[in-house]
Design a protein around this motif. Sequence first.
Motif, PDB file in Angstrom:
ATOM      1  N   LYS A 440       7.350 -12.722 -30.808  1.00 60.71           N
ATOM      2  CA  LYS A 440       6.682 -13.580 -31.792  1.00 60.71           C
ATOM      3  C   LYS A 440       5.478 -12.901 -32.432  1.00 60.71           C
ATOM      4  N   THR A 441       4.767 -12.053 -31.660  1.00 62.95           N
ATOM      5  CA  THR A 441       3.537 -11.447 -32.162  1.00 62.95           C
ATOM      6  C   THR A 441       3.428 -10.005 -31.680  1.00 62.95           C
ATOM      7  N   LYS A 466       3.003 -11.966 -40.790  1.00 63.36           N
ATOM      8  CA  LYS A 466       2.921 -13.045 -39.813  1.00 63.36           C
ATOM      9  C   LYS A 466       3.195 -12.550 -38.402  1.00 63.36           C
ATOM     10  N   LYS A 467       4.118 -11.588 -38.262  1.00 62.42           N
ATOM     11  CA  LYS A 467       4.511 -11.125 -36.930  1.00 62.42           C
ATOM     12  C   LYS A 467       3.672  -9.940 -36.455  1.00 62.42           C
TER      13      LYS A 467
END
Length: 520
Positions: A440-441, A466-467
């Motif tokens: 996700k990150t 975003k990631k």
Amino acid sequence: MPRCCGASLVSVVDGDGSPQSLGLQIQDGNPRNKTALAPGHSLMDWIRLGNSGADLTGVGGVPRIVTLSELASHNKKNDAWIAIRGIVFNVTQYMDFHPGGIDELMRGVGKDATKLFESVHAWVNYQSILQKCVVGRLSRGSVSGTTPSPTENTTVSNTADCSSATLNQITSCTTDCAGQENVPDGDLSSIKMDWKQTIQLITFFFKQQTCKSPGLCYELTKQTDSKLIFKLIFENDTTTHILDLIGKIKWPPTCIRNFETMQVDFTFLKQEKMPWINYGIQMIMRETSTARLFREYEVVANILLSNLVHLLVLRAKDFLQIITPGRHVIVKLNDIDMLLGKDLSRSYTPVPPCLHPDYMPPNYTSNCQCLIIKKYPNGAISPSITTLQVGQTLLLSGVVGTFAIEKYDRYSVIHMVAAGTGLTPMLGIIQRSLSKRSVKTINLLHFNKNEQNMFYEDQLEKVSGKKLKVTHILSQPRDTWTGIRGVVSYELLEELVGKCKPDECVFTCGPLPFMRATRM
């Protein structure tokens, strides 16, 4: 030898075992050069027998190496082997199905019948007719095709010789290696090869049923336009797939590695745009070896990324490697005189050619390796490597290391803390993580001295969002620098990384003092 049942290509790619799906053309009537077959021995009956699960090979369906002397011993009607174009077939059960008659087929039994076959009916697609009868590959050496038992008084080859052998030596060496007899049914057994095609393309793909082989790497060698050698390397265990193709391909292939499904595709252009009734003959062998083999690579691009950092694009001839993120290769210079007679080497981590297609380096093809190397003015090898010009060569080893990125797939948040060229092993992990839905990150902290030492920042910015979050930290920037200033410290890491949660992990890479500081 009278003409056998003909075989011509048809536009059927996937079949159900019928004569048409095998690319066979059934001839009606009884031409003068054919022998009347007994009831129950038509081509359709032969195909049914092949699809029944019966062992037509006589050796349990496991390909082996066959010497000329062993081939010669199978020269009877009830024990008949024949070699055509380097492949040995057991034609014992085919005798009564041969349209030319038993006597004609016996003319080639127990010998290499390639010339005889090609002089009479080279057009016949024997690969399809005899595809279930493959015994193995014909070897003109003296090595036996059977693995000696531990009690036999047999001289065996040194295991270390296997990985540096040519094709013929590989097939012999992997048969007689002492280390091979005790190779367990390990994780590589779960990886299967399959194929698919269009009129113009043929793709061979490998897929793991489960992630049983973390850190799996691939090697592919083109022996000829119709002979390929795939090697799947897991730790010291190697599985070799040798493919004798029925058609010719163009090199290099397009390679796609799907990090979600763990499938790797090798797609080739066909030299002739036509469907293949099958891909040909496959042999699979296992070996264990710790020998290190170096190959020559040619420099096809040398790009200055920053003040002292270079991107080298290196290409091997008729060979490619797919190296899992985090592993490295050993580099040697070809010209030992440049090193005053000293055979020095250094380890470097291959990097993706780019993270964004806008930054694809010039002259890159799938059989290239990319290295990011920093020039140290007083270094033993980096000054020579970074000054190599296009057309010059150096030596690269196969994959080295034990790092397995798959072991970290359970983490959904990845932090990366890198100093200088410590970024290089992170790039492959970033590329992989961007393609995985479970991640996700990605939080990257890149430490450098000043703006002149920064590299890859434009490309990282291009793929960030975003990631992926990228933070640059400089210790001695210009006054115009608006980013974060400082060196790695507990306080800075607490601010930018925080306390790790169970679903988070941290990768660090840099000089030794930097690594110590990250562990404070």
